[in-house]
Each structure stands twice: as structure tokens, then as C-alpha cells.
Design a protein around this motif. Structure first.
Motif, PDB file in Angstrom:
ATOM      1  N   ILE A 282       0.851  -1.199   0.000  1.00 33.24           N
ATOM      2  CA  ILE A 282       0.000   0.000   0.000  1.00 33.24           C
ATOM      3  C   ILE A 282       0.884   1.245   0.000  1.00 33.24           C
ATOM      4  CG2 ILE A 282      -1.662   1.349   1.340  1.00 33.24           C
ATOM      5  CD1 ILE A 282      -2.919  -1.053  -0.007  1.00 33.24           C
ATOM      6  N   GLN A 283       1.954   1.219   0.766  1.00 39.41           N
ATOM      7  CA  GLN A 283       2.867   2.357   0.810  1.00 39.41           C
ATOM      8  C   GLN A 283       3.512   2.603  -0.552  1.00 39.41           C
ATOM      9  OE1 GLN A 283       5.551   1.514   4.042  1.00 39.41           O
ATOM     10  NE2 GLN A 283       3.991   1.873   5.616  1.00 39.41           N
ATOM     11  N   ALA A 284       3.744   1.536  -1.316  1.00 39.95           N
ATOM     12  CA  ALA A 284       4.296   1.695  -2.663  1.00 39.95           C
ATOM     13  C   ALA A 284       3.318   2.460  -3.560  1.00 39.95           C
ATOM     14  CB  ALA A 284       4.617   0.334  -3.268  1.00 39.95           C
ATOM     15  N   ILE A 286       1.089   4.594  -2.561  1.00 39.40           N
ATOM     16  CA  ILE A 286       1.096   5.982  -2.082  1.00 39.40           C
ATOM     17  C   ILE A 286       2.326   6.715  -2.608  1.00 39.40           C
ATOM     18  CG2 ILE A 286       1.305   7.436  -0.031  1.00 39.40           C
ATOM     19  CD1 ILE A 286      -0.317   5.237   1.478  1.00 39.40           C
ATOM     20  N   ALA A 287       3.487   6.083  -2.502  1.00 45.94           N
ATOM     21  CA  ALA A 287       4.730   6.729  -2.921  1.00 45.94           C
ATOM     22  C   ALA A 287       4.744   7.014  -4.420  1.00 45.94           C
ATOM     23  CB  ALA A 287       5.923   5.851  -2.543  1.00 45.94           C
ATOM     24  N   GLU A 288       4.283   6.049  -5.211  1.00 47.31           N
ATOM     25  CA  GLU A 288       4.243   6.242  -6.665  1.00 47.31           C
ATOM     26  C   GLU A 288       3.307   7.392  -7.034  1.00 47.31           C
ATOM     27  OE1 GLU A 288       3.068   2.373  -7.870  1.00 47.31           O
ATOM     28  OE2 GLU A 288       5.103   1.566  -7.906  1.00 47.31           O
ATOM     29  N   SER A 289       2.171   7.461  -6.354  1.00 45.83           N
ATOM     30  CA  SER A 289       1.204   8.526  -6.643  1.00 45.83           C
ATOM     31  C   SER A 289       1.751   9.890  -6.237  1.00 45.83           C
ATOM     32  CB  SER A 289      -0.117   8.242  -5.914  1.00 45.83           C
ATOM     33  OG  SER A 289      -0.694   7.041  -6.380  1.00 45.83           O
ATOM     34  N   GLN A 290       2.345   9.959  -5.065  1.00 43.28           N
ATOM     35  CA  GLN A 290       2.896  11.230  -4.592  1.00 43.28           C
ATOM     36  C   GLN A 290       4.000  11.723  -5.538  1.00 43.28           C
ATOM     37  OE1 GLN A 290       1.997  13.865  -2.868  1.00 43.28           O
ATOM     38  NE2 GLN A 290       2.123  12.950  -0.810  1.00 43.28           N
ATOM     39  N   THR A 291       4.820  10.813  -6.010  1.00 42.25           N
ATOM     40  CA  THR A 291       5.907  11.177  -6.919  1.00 42.25           C
ATOM     41  C   THR A 291       5.370  11.635  -8.265  1.00 42.25           C
ATOM     42  OG1 THR A 291       7.366   9.580  -5.835  1.00 42.25           O
ATOM     43  CG2 THR A 291       8.035  10.359  -8.009  1.00 42.25           C
TER      44      THR A 291
END
Length: 398
Positions: A282-284, A286-291
């Protein structure tokens, strides 16, 4: 410059308050009614949202490109219908006049567009002229002190409710491609203009889209934008270069909202005894979207600042629109995945945006057209550099 501008920062904070306190709470109402309620339209008129990029001398806010895109990123975090309702006036519906209108045309129309008294629309696309806009068949024949327009336009945002249209038509049929195209301001009340009922669409409820039909529509010659025939396609490209940066911002706001909704859900939804936000997969997401969002926002602000500096941003506009629209689709898909079954149910913001943002990759130039445009400009610049290098080497040899 926009940076360190307390007046603009206060204005942007007011837009944020409108989105949070007035627009977002009524998103389901907009979805169910398939329109922005009249009181909210009146409220946006009161706040000056229809005139964001119209110059101050014509009663607009006179925002720079950078300020416009920052405002757009904020407003578009609410339902797409809100930004669509004002977006044609502060974008493609007025920009042809801002860029190339005569002083009289600007005085007659821009203040009324800025106030929201008139709703504008940009009528370029036709059944056989979309990605190849120079193939348009709508004709404009001079008849005394009028032009007579015949043809039809399709996929026109706000067509069913617009009061005034920027219409691209061919004034010289002997000139193929862009050379014979002119731009006109056509009022709904002019004889021979009609519009279709709004289309039924996959998403974007509350944002009416339809056809514009011109049957022996008589338009005063004074409404030829710029007063010169054959300049319409150049005008359209000026409009679209700015609009593509604007639209890229309007793709980025929904991505921000969807990520916010998804993150909030993952922090409260528990599985296996803990919030799913603690799981690395799930954190992946989130991180991909934020980037992705950071990359799009950075590109857009850079392109906006270059345009404000007077630089040619044709390629940057295409890159921003292509990247931001594709980025928004990726974030939408990840957000639905983070919500799981809930993300597939109607009635929540993520599901609605998932449907709404699919259109972003189609209008204002499909992703594929922008890929071609970016490559052509790159190759043209490379050829120019090679030519200069060859000339320099020849001069040295001599």
C-alpha cells in the motif's frame, strides 16, 4: 512573480476555503442533478472565478499563467463540474479574444465573460476534424457586412449552455490546411446557430457537452477575430498552448484529491489487526502517486513560468498535458485499488473521479497526438542544430 506574493497567497487560500467548505460538500448533489446548482454558479460569479485569466482592464483578475495553474490545481480538487463551469470563460472560451481580438471585440465581450454574465465555448472539433484540426469543413462565406457560416461542431464543452462561441471556419476553400481558416465570435442569438441536447457521458456529470450546428448562420463581419481572414488557426494554437498547460493543472488537482481520500482511508481501514497503510505494498502505491503528482506539478509550474517570460512553450505545453493526463489516470487506478471494494461503489469521490478523469487523455489533443507533436518538435530542433553545425564546420574549412 507569484512567489512571496501575500495578496495572491491570500486569494489562493480563499479558493481553498471555497473548495473545502462550499463545493466539496455538494458534489453528490451536482452528480445527481447533472448540473452545478444555480446558487453555486452565482457564488462563483461573485468570487470572480469566471475571469481569472482575463486582463484587469476588462474586469478580469488578470492572473499570470503561473497564478492561473495554481488556482486551477486548487479548484479542480472539487468535482470536475465546478472547474468546467468556469473553465471555458477563463480558458478556451475567452483566450482567442485575449490573444488576438480587436480592441472593440475585447470591450464588447471580455467584461461580460469575466463577470460570468456570458458563458463561452470554443468550437473547433468536427466529426471529421479532431486530431487533424486543419481538416475542418465548416465554411464562412462573406456576404456584404456579414459572414454566412455552415457546418457542425462536436464534443464542445458547455455548448448546451453557452451564450457565445469561438468558432473556427474556412473562409478560403482554395487554401487547404491551416491557411484558409478564420476565427469568429458567434452569439447564440445569431440566426442559424443551434446546439444539441447534452450528451450522455461516462463521467463528468454537471459538465454539459454537445454539438454546435451552423445553418446559414449570419455573423457580423465585425465578429471576425482580429479583423483579418486566414489567421484563425494561429489564434487557435495560441489558445491551445495556454489551455494545455491549464488543463494539465486541472488534471493534477483531481490526482491530489484522490490521493488524499485514499491515504485517509488506508489509515483507518484495518486488516490483520492493523491499518492497511502500514503494509508496504500500500505504501508503494502511495509513494508512486505522490511522486507522479510532484513531477506533474513541477513540470506545469516550469512551463507556466516560461510562458509568462514570453518564451515559446509549444513543446512544454504538449509535454505537460500528456504527462499530467496520463499521471491522473494512474493515480485514479491506484486510489481505487487502495479503497478496494469501496472504491468500486458509486457515491464516493474516488469512484466518481475515476470515471471523470478518463476524458483528460482524449480532449485538448489525445496522448498519441501529443507524442507526435513532441517528437516532431524535437526532430525539427535537432535538424536545425545539425544544419548550424554543418554551416559552422563549412565556414571553418573555408
Amino acid at each position: 512573480m507569484t512567489q512571496n506574493n501575500p495578496t495572491f497567497d491570500a486569494w489562493l487560500a480563499d479558493v481553498e476555503r471555497f473548495v473545502r467548505d462550499e463545493a466539496t460538500p455538494r458534489e453528490n448533489e451536482v452528480e445527481n442533478m447533472n448540473e452545478v446548482p444555480p446558487d453555486l454558479v452565482a457564488r462563483m460569479r461573485e468570487l470572480g472565478y469566471f475571469g481569472w485569466s482575463i486582463p484587469r482592464e476588462f474586469d478580469g483578475a488578470g492572473l499570470t499563467t503561473e497564478q492561473l495553474v495554481r488556482g486551477a490545481m486548487m479548484l479542480s480538487q472539487a468535482s470536475v463540474a465546478f472547474r468546467a463551469r468556469v473553465g471555458t470563460n477563463t480558458g478556451i472560451g475567452s483566450e482567442a479574444l485575449v490573444a488576438d481580438g480587436t480592441p472593440d471585440q475585447k470591450r464588447r465581450y471580455l467584461p461580460r465573460l469575466a463577470s460570468g454574465e456570458l458563458t463561452g465555448a470554443f468550437a473547433l472539433t468536427e466529426p471529421n476534424a479532431g486530431s487533424d484540426a486543419t481538416a475542418l469543413a465548416t465554411s464562412a462565406r462573406r456576404d456584404g457586412d456579414h459572414y454566412v457560416l455552415n457546418g457542425s461542431k462536436c464534443f464542445i464543452t458547455n455548448a448546451p449552455i453557452a451564450d457565445v462561441f469561438t468558432v473556427l471556419a474556412r473562409t478560403d476553400p482554395s487554401k487547404p490546411g491551416a491557411a484558409g481558416i478564420s476565427a469568429f465570435i458567434v452569439e447564440r442569438s445569431m440566426p442559424g446557430l443551434s446546439t444539441s441536447a447534452p450528451y450522455d457521458k461516462m463521467g463528468q456529470s454537471g459538465s454539459p457537452v454537445g454539438d454546435v450546428i451552423l445553418r446559414d448562420c449570419r455573423v457580423p463581419a465585425a465578429n471576425l477575430i482580429g479583423g483579418v481572414e486566414g489567421e484563425g488557426f494561429r489564434t487557435a494554437m495560441k489558445v491551445l498552448n495556454k489551455q494545455r498547460i491549464h488543463l494539465a493543472a486541472l488534471c493534477t488537482g483531481p490526482a491530489m484529491r484522490m490521493l488524499e481520500e485514499a491515504v485517509a482511508y488506508t489509515m483507518t481501514r484495518e486488516q490483520f489487526g492493523k491499518p492497511i497503510a502500514e503494509f508496504q505494498l500500500i505504501q508503494a502505491l502511495i509513494a508512486e502517486s505522490q511522486t507522479d503528482i510532484f513531477a506533474a506539478r513541477s513540470m506545469i509550474l516550469t512551463a507556466a513560468r516560461k510562458r509568462d517570460a514570453g518564451e515559446d512553450v509549444t513543446m512544454e505545453a504538449s509535454m505537460c498535458k500528456m504527462f499530467a493526463s496520463e499521471m491522473c489516470g494512474r493515480v485514479a487506478d491506484r486510489a481505487v485499488q487502495m479503497l478496494g471494494g469501496l472504491g468500486y461503489l458509486s457515491g464516493n469521490a474516488v469512484e466518481r473521479f475515476y470515471r471523470d478523469v478518463r476524458a483528460f487523455r482524449i480532449y485538448e489533443g489525445t496522448t498519441q497526438i501529443h507524442q507526435l507533436n513532441i517528437a516532431k518538435i524535437t526532430l525539427k530542433r535537432a535538424a536545425s542544430q545539425l544544419e548550424k553545425r554543418a554551416g559552422s564546420e563549412a565556414a571553418c574549412a573555408a
